[in-house]
Scaffold this active site. Structure first.
Site, PDB file in Angstrom:
ATOM      1  N   GLU A 155       0.840  -1.209   0.000  1.00 55.46           N
ATOM      2  CA  GLU A 155       0.000   0.000   0.000  1.00 55.46           C
ATOM      3  C   GLU A 155       0.870   1.252   0.000  1.00 55.46           C
ATOM      4  O   GLU A 155       0.567   2.233  -0.689  1.00 55.46           O
ATOM      5  CB  GLU A 155      -0.949  -0.004   1.211  1.00 55.46           C
ATOM      6  CG  GLU A 155      -1.930  -1.178   1.232  1.00 55.46           C
ATOM      7  CD  GLU A 155      -1.370  -2.434   1.909  1.00 55.46           C
ATOM      8  OE1 GLU A 155      -0.170  -2.421   2.287  1.00 55.46           O
ATOM      9  OE2 GLU A 155      -2.110  -3.424   2.061  1.00 55.46           O
TER      10      GLU A 155
ATOM     11  N   TYR B  69       8.987 -11.454   8.865  1.00 49.65           N
ATOM     12  CA  TYR B  69       9.040 -11.475  10.339  1.00 49.65           C
ATOM     13  C   TYR B  69       8.043 -10.403  10.770  1.00 49.65           C
ATOM     14  O   TYR B  69       8.407  -9.246  10.988  1.00 49.65           O
ATOM     15  CB  TYR B  69      10.471 -11.190  10.830  1.00 49.65           C
ATOM     16  CG  TYR B  69      11.394 -12.314  10.428  1.00 49.65           C
ATOM     17  CD1 TYR B  69      11.673 -13.358  11.313  1.00 49.65           C
ATOM     18  CD2 TYR B  69      11.918 -12.376   9.146  1.00 49.65           C
ATOM     19  CE1 TYR B  69      12.473 -14.434  10.929  1.00 49.65           C
ATOM     20  CE2 TYR B  69      12.711 -13.446   8.750  1.00 49.65           C
ATOM     21  CZ  TYR B  69      12.982 -14.463   9.639  1.00 49.65           C
ATOM     22  OH  TYR B  69      13.757 -15.521   9.249  1.00 49.65           O
TER      23      TYR B  69
ATOM     24  N   LYS C 297      -4.202  -7.815 -14.551  1.00 49.71           N
ATOM     25  CA  LYS C 297      -2.766  -7.813 -14.844  1.00 49.71           C
ATOM     26  C   LYS C 297      -2.315  -9.212 -15.211  1.00 49.71           C
ATOM     27  O   LYS C 297      -2.563 -10.156 -14.477  1.00 49.71           O
ATOM     28  CB  LYS C 297      -1.995  -7.317 -13.607  1.00 49.71           C
ATOM     29  CG  LYS C 297      -2.358  -5.912 -13.198  1.00 49.71           C
ATOM     30  CD  LYS C 297      -1.695  -5.510 -11.891  1.00 49.71           C
ATOM     31  CE  LYS C 297      -2.589  -5.689 -10.697  1.00 49.71           C
ATOM     32  NZ  LYS C 297      -2.043  -5.226  -9.443  1.00 49.71           N
TER      33      LYS C 297
ATOM     34  N   GLY D  38       1.046  -9.939 -16.255  1.00 52.72           N
ATOM     35  CA  GLY D  38       2.512  -9.965 -16.320  1.00 52.72           C
ATOM     36  C   GLY D  38       3.017  -9.669 -17.717  1.00 52.72           C
ATOM     37  O   GLY D  38       2.632  -8.669 -18.332  1.00 52.72           O
TER      38      GLY D  38
ATOM     39  N   LYS E  77       2.230 -10.810 -20.383  1.00 54.83           N
ATOM     40  CA  LYS E  77       1.200 -10.887 -21.444  1.00 54.83           C
ATOM     41  C   LYS E  77       0.405  -9.575 -21.536  1.00 54.83           C
ATOM     42  O   LYS E  77      -0.505  -9.434 -22.343  1.00 54.83           O
ATOM     43  CB  LYS E  77       0.257 -12.062 -21.182  1.00 54.83           C
ATOM     44  CG  LYS E  77       0.930 -13.424 -21.412  1.00 54.83           C
ATOM     45  CD  LYS E  77      -0.093 -14.473 -21.763  1.00 54.83           C
ATOM     46  CE  LYS E  77      -0.233 -15.607 -20.825  1.00 54.83           C
ATOM     47  NZ  LYS E  77      -0.546 -15.553 -19.482  1.00 54.83           N
TER      48      LYS E  77
ATOM     49  N   ASP F 291       2.190  -3.002  -7.901  1.00 55.30           N
ATOM     50  CA  ASP F 291       1.888  -1.708  -7.259  1.00 55.30           C
ATOM     51  C   ASP F 291       2.162  -0.577  -8.257  1.00 55.30           C
ATOM     52  O   ASP F 291       1.441   0.424  -8.297  1.00 55.30           O
ATOM     53  CB  ASP F 291       2.753  -1.501  -6.012  1.00 55.30           C
ATOM     54  CG  ASP F 291       2.605  -2.650  -5.018  1.00 55.30           C
ATOM     55  OD1 ASP F 291       1.515  -3.244  -4.958  1.00 55.30           O
ATOM     56  OD2 ASP F 291       3.592  -2.961  -4.322  1.00 55.30           O
TER      57      ASP F 291
ATOM     58  N   ASN G  92       1.000  -0.407 -17.579  1.00 54.94           N
ATOM     59  CA  ASN G  92       1.979  -1.394 -18.049  1.00 54.94           C
ATOM     60  C   ASN G  92       3.391  -0.803 -18.085  1.00 54.94           C
ATOM     61  O   ASN G  92       4.367  -1.460 -17.723  1.00 54.94           O
ATOM     62  CB  ASN G  92       1.631  -1.867 -19.471  1.00 54.94           C
ATOM     63  CG  ASN G  92       0.491  -2.858 -19.486  1.00 54.94           C
ATOM     64  OD1 ASN G  92       0.004  -3.285 -18.443  1.00 54.94           O
ATOM     65  ND2 ASN G  92       0.041  -3.229 -20.667  1.00 54.94           N
TER      66      ASN G  92
HETATM   67  O1  KDG Z   1       3.655  -5.596  -3.652  1.00 54.13           O
HETATM   68  C1  KDG Z   1       4.949  -5.554  -3.076  1.00 54.13           C
HETATM   69  C2  KDG Z   1       4.828  -5.989  -1.655  1.00 54.13           C
HETATM   70  O2  KDG Z   1       4.510  -7.335  -1.647  1.00 54.13           O
HETATM   71  C3  KDG Z   1       6.105  -5.804  -0.871  1.00 54.13           C
HETATM   72  O3  KDG Z   1       6.532  -4.460  -0.852  1.00 54.13           O
HETATM   73  C4  KDG Z   1       6.022  -6.300   0.544  1.00 54.13           C
HETATM   74  O4  KDG Z   1       3.854  -5.628   1.254  1.00 54.13           O
HETATM   75  C5  KDG Z   1       4.630  -6.520   1.079  1.00 54.13           C
HETATM   76  C6  KDG Z   1       4.189  -7.860   1.360  1.00 54.13           C
HETATM   77  O5  KDG Z   1       3.336  -7.995   2.243  1.00 54.13           O
HETATM   78  O6  KDG Z   1       4.651  -8.805   0.719  1.00 54.13           O
END
Ligand code: KDG
Length: 316
Positions: A36, A105, A225, A227, A229, A258, A282
């Site tokens: 986010e 973690y 989305k 990828g 393609k 994102d 894209n």
């Molecule tokens: O979309 C990218 C995110 O996956 C990364 O920045 C870390 O938010 C994250 C996650 O929970 O994996």
């Protein structure tokens, strides 16, 4: 007034200094990640105004993340520090081809302390779009009360709800994701999703089938989305497929989704047509994968113009 506001956890990302299995990696670069927040940074770099609602540990890492987000121009007025909940960590393993595994973690996420009562109604009232992802409710069921309150505040004030399922199977099972996210989707106005994620939620992967279902429940904008393609979009009874933009080199795929979301949202909020918004999404996604880090590759508007050859790149 913010163009977009979003809620979610950010964490310190430890990026490996070498490719290959993590057990052989001896040093890491300290970076920042969180879907986010990445989205908010992507929007801000393009020129939109963004706000981020979150909680961070009252520790050195939490301070670093808040300062980093603020330095990027994201409004952090709704971010607080909490004692007893350390800022979460994420160690990345990157292979030669740019594919990534993450090791979280984050068992005691500071976001668990955010309550529905903490959400400031005026912050919602003064936004155009509320962007949510499936990561925040996956962290712990307790976050779902905040998630749902955010949606209800957005609806109350006519704020569009944008949603990316961002399914992270290290955080919840496919069944739990499907059950919860299928309840959420009828409240969504702008759906930004991977085709494989929609297969988990709705059991269909074909973009046309996804769009049919989205239309049935009243989703206004859809961007699927796919990828390398490309992407398929829907708006106003129009369905458009757009080819992927070729990345210069793939070094780290994390954050590409994102980036797409930020680019697409930039188009939507600027009143661009569907094709142009998809192409822009894209392009931003393709630029993200050429840079190591979850958000370092998110471009400024000028970088996009240079990438597309619309502006000269003066090197020296
Ligand atoms: O979309 C990218 C995110 O996956 C990364 O920045 C870390 O938010 C994250 C996650 O929970 O994996």
């Amino acid at each position: 007034m913010n163009d977009i506001i979003t809620i979610g956890e950010a964490m310190i990302v430890f990026d490996p200094s070498a490719t290959g299995p993590l057990r052989f990696v001896n040093s890491f670069d300290k970076k920042v990640g969180g879907a986010e927040l990445n989205f908010a940074i992507g929007c801000t770099r393009l020129g939109l105004k963004s706000g981020w609602i979150s909680r961070l540990g009252k520790d050195e890492f939490g301070t670093h993340i808040r300062n980093f987000a603020r330095g990027e121009g994201v409004d952090v007025s709704q971010v607080d520090f909490v004692e007893g909940y350390p800022t979460s960590l994420n160690f990345k393993e990157i292979m030669e081809d740019g594919s990534v595994r993450t090791f979280y973690y984050r068992d005691k996420s500071p976001t668990l302390t955010l309550t529905p009562e903490d959400l400031d109604e005026s912050y919602f009232k003064n936004a155009k779009v509320l962007h949510l992802t499936g990561i925040y409710p996956a962290i712990d069921p307790v976050n779902r009360r905040v998630f749902e309150k955010a949606i209800s505040l957005a609806k109350k004030h006519g704020v569009k709800v944008s949603f990316d399922p961002n399914i992270r199977l290290k955080l919840w099972s496919k069944e739990e994701a499907r059950d919860y996210l299928s309840e959420i989707l009828p409240h969504v106005d702008i759906l930004l999703a991977g085709d494989e994620e929609m297969e988990i939620i709705w059991g269909v992967k074909d973009p046309e089938a996804i769009i049919r279902k989205a239309k049935e429940i009243g989703i206004t904008y859809v961007a699927i989305k796919q990828g390398d393609k490309g992407s398929v979009g829907y708006y106003n009874d129009e369905v458009i497929k757009v080819e992927a933009k070729k990345a210069r080199k793939v070094v780290d795929t994390v954050g590409a989704g994102d980036g797409f979301n930020a680019g697409f949202m930039y188009g939507v909020l600027n009143g661009w047509d569907l094709k142009k918004s998809l192409e822009f999404g894209n392009t931003v996604g393709a630029m993200v994968v050429s840079v190591k880090g979850d958000n370092e590759g998110l471009p400024y508007l000028e970088d996009v113009k240079i990438f597309l050859g619309e502006k000269e790149n003066i090197e020296r």
